[in-house]
Design a protein around this motif. Structure first.
Motif, PDB file in Angstrom:
ATOM      1  N   GLN A  53       0.833  -1.200   0.000  1.00  0.00           N
ATOM      2  CA  GLN A  53       0.000   0.000   0.000  1.00  0.00           C
ATOM      3  C   GLN A  53       0.872   1.257   0.000  1.00  0.00           C
ATOM      4  OE1 GLN A  53      -2.691  -0.275   3.337  1.00  0.00           O
ATOM      5  NE2 GLN A  53      -4.113  -1.584   2.208  1.00  0.00           N
ATOM      6  N   PRO A  54       0.355   2.359  -0.491  1.00  0.00           N
ATOM      7  CA  PRO A  54       1.109   3.621  -0.419  1.00  0.00           C
ATOM      8  C   PRO A  54       1.553   3.912   1.004  1.00  0.00           C
ATOM      9  CG  PRO A  54      -0.806   3.883  -1.831  1.00  0.00           C
ATOM     10  CD  PRO A  54      -0.938   2.519  -1.208  1.00  0.00           C
ATOM     11  N   GLY A  55       2.794   4.360   1.130  1.00  0.00           N
ATOM     12  CA  GLY A  55       3.366   4.609   2.450  1.00  0.00           C
ATOM     13  C   GLY A  55       4.050   3.397   3.052  1.00  0.00           C
ATOM     14  N   GLY A  56       3.887   2.253   2.424  1.00  0.00           N
ATOM     15  CA  GLY A  56       4.488   1.029   2.941  1.00  0.00           C
ATOM     16  C   GLY A  56       5.939   0.845   2.520  1.00  0.00           C
ATOM     17  N   SER A  57       6.480  -0.333   2.865  1.00  0.00           N
ATOM     18  CA  SER A  57       7.889  -0.635   2.613  1.00  0.00           C
ATOM     19  C   SER A  57       8.053  -1.988   1.949  1.00  0.00           C
ATOM     20  CB  SER A  57       8.679  -0.636   3.931  1.00  0.00           C
ATOM     21  OG  SER A  57       8.638   0.627   4.555  1.00  0.00           O
ATOM     22  N   LEU A  58       9.113  -2.104   1.166  1.00  0.00           N
ATOM     23  CA  LEU A  58       9.545  -3.371   0.594  1.00  0.00           C
ATOM     24  C   LEU A  58      11.070  -3.393   0.606  1.00  0.00           C
ATOM     25  CD1 LEU A  58       7.285  -3.871  -2.587  1.00  0.00           C
ATOM     26  CD2 LEU A  58       7.315  -5.303  -0.539  1.00  0.00           C
ATOM     27  N   ARG A  59      11.623  -4.596   0.513  1.00  0.00           N
ATOM     28  CA  ARG A  59      13.075  -4.731   0.506  1.00  0.00           C
ATOM     29  C   ARG A  59      13.514  -5.744  -0.560  1.00  0.00           C
ATOM     30  NH1 ARG A  59      17.233  -7.224   4.916  1.00  0.00           N
ATOM     31  NH2 ARG A  59      18.938  -5.728   4.687  1.00  0.00           N
ATOM     32  N   PRO A  60      13.469  -5.342  -1.821  1.00  0.00           N
ATOM     33  CA  PRO A  60      13.973  -6.236  -2.857  1.00  0.00           C
ATOM     34  C   PRO A  60      15.462  -6.508  -2.635  1.00  0.00           C
ATOM     35  CG  PRO A  60      12.849  -4.361  -3.831  1.00  0.00           C
ATOM     36  CD  PRO A  60      13.003  -4.072  -2.379  1.00  0.00           C
ATOM     37  N   PHE A  61      15.915  -7.677  -3.111  1.00  0.00           N
ATOM     38  CA  PHE A  61      17.321  -7.992  -2.980  1.00  0.00           C
ATOM     39  C   PHE A  61      17.814  -8.671  -4.245  1.00  0.00           C
ATOM     40  CE2 PHE A  61      16.663 -12.502  -2.153  1.00  0.00           C
ATOM     41  CZ  PHE A  61      15.390 -12.530  -1.589  1.00  0.00           C
ATOM     42  N   CYS A  62      19.119  -8.653  -4.409  1.00  0.00           N
ATOM     43  CA  CYS A  62      19.775  -9.172  -5.608  1.00  0.00           C
ATOM     44  C   CYS A  62      20.895 -10.101  -5.164  1.00  0.00           C
ATOM     45  CB  CYS A  62      20.319  -8.011  -6.432  1.00  0.00           C
ATOM     46  SG  CYS A  62      21.365  -8.461  -7.825  1.00  0.00           S
ATOM     47  N   VAL A  63      20.744 -11.383  -5.423  1.00  0.00           N
ATOM     48  CA  VAL A  63      21.774 -12.359  -5.081  1.00  0.00           C
ATOM     49  C   VAL A  63      22.764 -12.448  -6.238  1.00  0.00           C
ATOM     50  CG1 VAL A  63      22.270 -14.728  -4.453  1.00  0.00           C
ATOM     51  CG2 VAL A  63      20.169 -13.645  -3.630  1.00  0.00           C
ATOM     52  N   VAL A  64      24.033 -12.254  -5.930  1.00  0.00           N
ATOM     53  CA  VAL A  64      25.088 -12.263  -6.941  1.00  0.00           C
ATOM     54  C   VAL A  64      25.844 -13.583  -6.866  1.00  0.00           C
ATOM     55  CG1 VAL A  64      27.137 -11.067  -7.803  1.00  0.00           C
ATOM     56  CG2 VAL A  64      25.302  -9.760  -6.693  1.00  0.00           C
ATOM     57  N   SER A  65      26.039 -14.222  -8.001  1.00  0.00           N
ATOM     58  CA  SER A  65      26.842 -15.436  -8.054  1.00  0.00           C
ATOM     59  C   SER A  65      27.867 -15.325  -9.172  1.00  0.00           C
ATOM     60  CB  SER A  65      25.964 -16.671  -8.261  1.00  0.00           C
ATOM     61  OG  SER A  65      25.255 -16.585  -9.475  1.00  0.00           O
ATOM     62  N   GLY A  66      28.977 -16.032  -9.020  1.00  0.00           N
ATOM     63  CA  GLY A  66      30.022 -16.023 -10.031  1.00  0.00           C
ATOM     64  C   GLY A  66      31.150 -15.059  -9.732  1.00  0.00           C
ATOM     65  N   SER A  67      30.935 -14.139  -8.816  1.00  0.00           N
ATOM     66  CA  SER A  67      31.964 -13.183  -8.427  1.00  0.00           C
ATOM     67  C   SER A  67      31.485 -12.433  -7.198  1.00  0.00           C
ATOM     68  CB  SER A  67      32.236 -12.196  -9.562  1.00  0.00           C
ATOM     69  OG  SER A  67      33.297 -11.309  -9.216  1.00  0.00           O
ATOM     70  N   SER A  68      32.410 -11.778  -6.517  1.00  0.00           N
ATOM     71  CA  SER A  68      32.023 -10.954  -5.377  1.00  0.00           C
ATOM     72  C   SER A  68      31.441  -9.637  -5.863  1.00  0.00           C
ATOM     73  CB  SER A  68      33.246 -10.677  -4.502  1.00  0.00           C
ATOM     74  OG  SER A  68      32.925  -9.710  -3.519  1.00  0.00           O
ATOM     75  N   PHE A  69      30.307  -9.245  -5.286  1.00  0.00           N
ATOM     76  CA  PHE A  69      29.681  -8.007  -5.739  1.00  0.00           C
ATOM     77  C   PHE A  69      30.559  -6.795  -5.458  1.00  0.00           C
ATOM     78  CE2 PHE A  69      28.345  -5.469  -2.142  1.00  0.00           C
ATOM     79  CZ  PHE A  69      28.179  -6.349  -1.083  1.00  0.00           C
ATOM     80  N   SER A  70      31.481  -6.914  -4.508  1.00  0.00           N
ATOM     81  CA  SER A  70      32.348  -5.786  -4.177  1.00  0.00           C
ATOM     82  C   SER A  70      33.329  -5.467  -5.300  1.00  0.00           C
ATOM     83  CB  SER A  70      33.093  -6.050  -2.874  1.00  0.00           C
ATOM     84  OG  SER A  70      33.915  -7.183  -2.980  1.00  0.00           O
ATOM     85  N   SER A  71      33.428  -6.368  -6.285  1.00  0.00           N
ATOM     86  CA  SER A  71      34.292  -6.117  -7.435  1.00  0.00           C
ATOM     87  C   SER A  71      33.616  -5.250  -8.492  1.00  0.00           C
ATOM     88  CB  SER A  71      34.705  -7.450  -8.083  1.00  0.00           C
ATOM     89  OG  SER A  71      35.408  -8.246  -7.179  1.00  0.00           O
ATOM     90  N   TYR A  72      32.344  -4.964  -8.281  1.00  0.00           N
ATOM     91  CA  TYR A  72      31.551  -4.242  -9.268  1.00  0.00           C
ATOM     92  C   TYR A  72      30.919  -3.003  -8.653  1.00  0.00           C
ATOM     93  CZ  TYR A  72      31.898  -8.451 -12.085  1.00  0.00           C
ATOM     94  OH  TYR A  72      32.377  -9.501 -12.817  1.00  0.00           O
ATOM     95  N   ARG A  73      30.500  -2.103  -9.514  1.00  0.00           N
ATOM     96  CA  ARG A  73      29.587  -1.050  -9.117  1.00  0.00           C
ATOM     97  C   ARG A  73      28.194  -1.664  -9.228  1.00  0.00           C
ATOM     98  NH1 ARG A  73      29.192   3.560 -13.234  1.00  0.00           N
ATOM     99  NH2 ARG A  73      27.664   2.131 -14.139  1.00  0.00           N
ATOM    100  N   MET A  74      27.550  -1.844  -8.092  1.00  0.00           N
ATOM    101  CA  MET A  74      26.242  -2.474  -8.061  1.00  0.00           C
ATOM    102  C   MET A  74      25.168  -1.393  -8.051  1.00  0.00           C
ATOM    103  SD  MET A  74      26.894  -5.663  -8.138  1.00  0.00           S
ATOM    104  CE  MET A  74      25.183  -6.158  -8.003  1.00  0.00           C
TER     105      MET A  74
END
Length: 116
Positions: free
Chosen positions: A13-34
Motif C-alpha cells: 500500500q502507499p506509504g508502505g515498505s519493501l526490501r527487494p534484494f539481488c543475489v550475486v553469483s560467479g563473483s564478489s559483488f564488491s568487485s563491481y559497481r552495483m
C-alpha cells in the motif's frame, strides 16, 4: 559468468515498505559497481541507486533520496534496496546491475506494485 537474481518485490500500500534484494553469483559483488534501475514498459530505464567499493559509497536518484537505501551483505553476496514511504509512481519493474569496465550484467527484474 556473473549471475544476478532479484527477488523481494511485491504489492504494498502507499506509504508502505519493501526490501527487494539481488543475489550475486560467479563473483564478489564488491568487485563491481552495483546498482538498481527501474523500467516501465515503453519508457526509458531509470537509475535508482548504486554502491561501490563493497558499499562504502552510494549515490541516489533525486526521486528516491530519503526514502530508499541501497546496501550490501558481503557474507551473503547480496545487494538490497530498502524502499520506504512508497508511492504509486514507484510501481514498475526493478533491475539489479553489476558493472565494471568490460562487464555489464543484469538480472531479470522484480515487480514492485504500490496500490491501495
Amino acid at each position: 559468468q556473473v549471475q544476478l537474481v532479484e527477488s523481494g518485490g511485491g504489492l504494498v500500500q502507499p506509504g508502505g515498505s519493501l526490501r527487494p534484494f539481488c543475489v550475486v553469483s560467479g563473483s564478489s559483488f564488491s568487485s563491481y559497481r552495483m546498482a538498481w534501475y527501474r523500467q516501465t514498459p515503453g519508457k526509458l530505464r531509470e537509475f535508482v541507486a548504486n554502491i561501490i567499493s563493497g558499499g562504502s559509497r552510494s549515490i541516489y536518484a533525486d526521486f528516491v533520496k530519503g526514502r530508499f537505501t541501497i546496501s550490501g551483505d558481503n557474507a551473503k553476496n547480496t545487494v538490497y534496496l530498502q524502499m520506504n514511504s512508497l508511492k504509486p509512481e514507484d510501481t514498475t519493474v526493478y533491475y539489479c546491475n553489476a558493472y565494471r569496465t568490460g562487464d555489464d550484467y543484469w538480472g531479470q527484474g522484480t515487480q514492485v506494485t504500490v496500490s491501495s
